[in-house]
Design a protein around this motif. Sequence first.
Motif, mmCIF file in Angstrom:
data_model
loop_
_atom_site.group_PDB
_atom_site.id
_atom_site.type_symbol
_atom_site.label_atom_id
_atom_site.label_comp_id
_atom_site.label_asym_id
_atom_site.label_seq_id
_atom_site.Cartn_x
_atom_site.Cartn_y
_atom_site.Cartn_z
ATOM 1 N N LYS A 38 -4.909 4.934 -6.127
ATOM 2 C CA LYS A 38 -3.613 5.534 -6.468
ATOM 3 C C LYS A 38 -2.931 6.151 -5.252
ATOM 4 O O LYS A 38 -1.742 6.407 -5.278
ATOM 5 N N ALA A 40 -2.785 4.714 -2.309
ATOM 6 C CA ALA A 40 -2.321 3.645 -1.421
ATOM 7 C C ALA A 40 -0.901 3.206 -1.792
ATOM 8 O O ALA A 40 -0.547 3.169 -2.969
ATOM 9 N N PRO A 41 -0.113 2.855 -0.777
ATOM 10 C CA PRO A 41 1.223 2.303 -1.075
ATOM 11 C C PRO A 41 1.078 1.013 -1.889
ATOM 12 O O PRO A 41 0.127 0.255 -1.707
ATOM 13 N N GLY A 42 1.999 0.787 -2.792
ATOM 14 C CA GLY A 42 1.948 -0.428 -3.611
ATOM 15 C C GLY A 42 0.890 -0.383 -4.695
ATOM 16 O O GLY A 42 0.450 -1.424 -5.181
ATOM 17 N N TRP A 43 0.499 0.840 -5.077
ATOM 18 C CA TRP A 43 -0.539 0.985 -6.099
ATOM 19 C C TRP A 43 -0.181 0.221 -7.364
ATOM 20 O O TRP A 43 0.970 0.129 -7.769
#
Length: 68
Positions: A38, A40-43
């Motif tokens: 959650k 991380a970018p682009g989750w």
Amino acid sequence: MRLFRSEEHAGRSRRGDSSQVITLDQAARLARAWYVKKLAPGWRRHTVEEAEALFAQLGFDKDFWRLR
């Protein structure tokens, strides 16, 4: 989630239900592995296959943790 002081205490309280007993360490490892994505970018949500693979990797009982 119910917390118990020992596996014996959990056994006395379960009265035949089919719940899975995991240790506090296992719960912490699951939380770290589950929620790290959650951040991380682009989750995106875990797929059923990813979730089941994570449960297996952590050594959880396959029948209880099956999502399908």
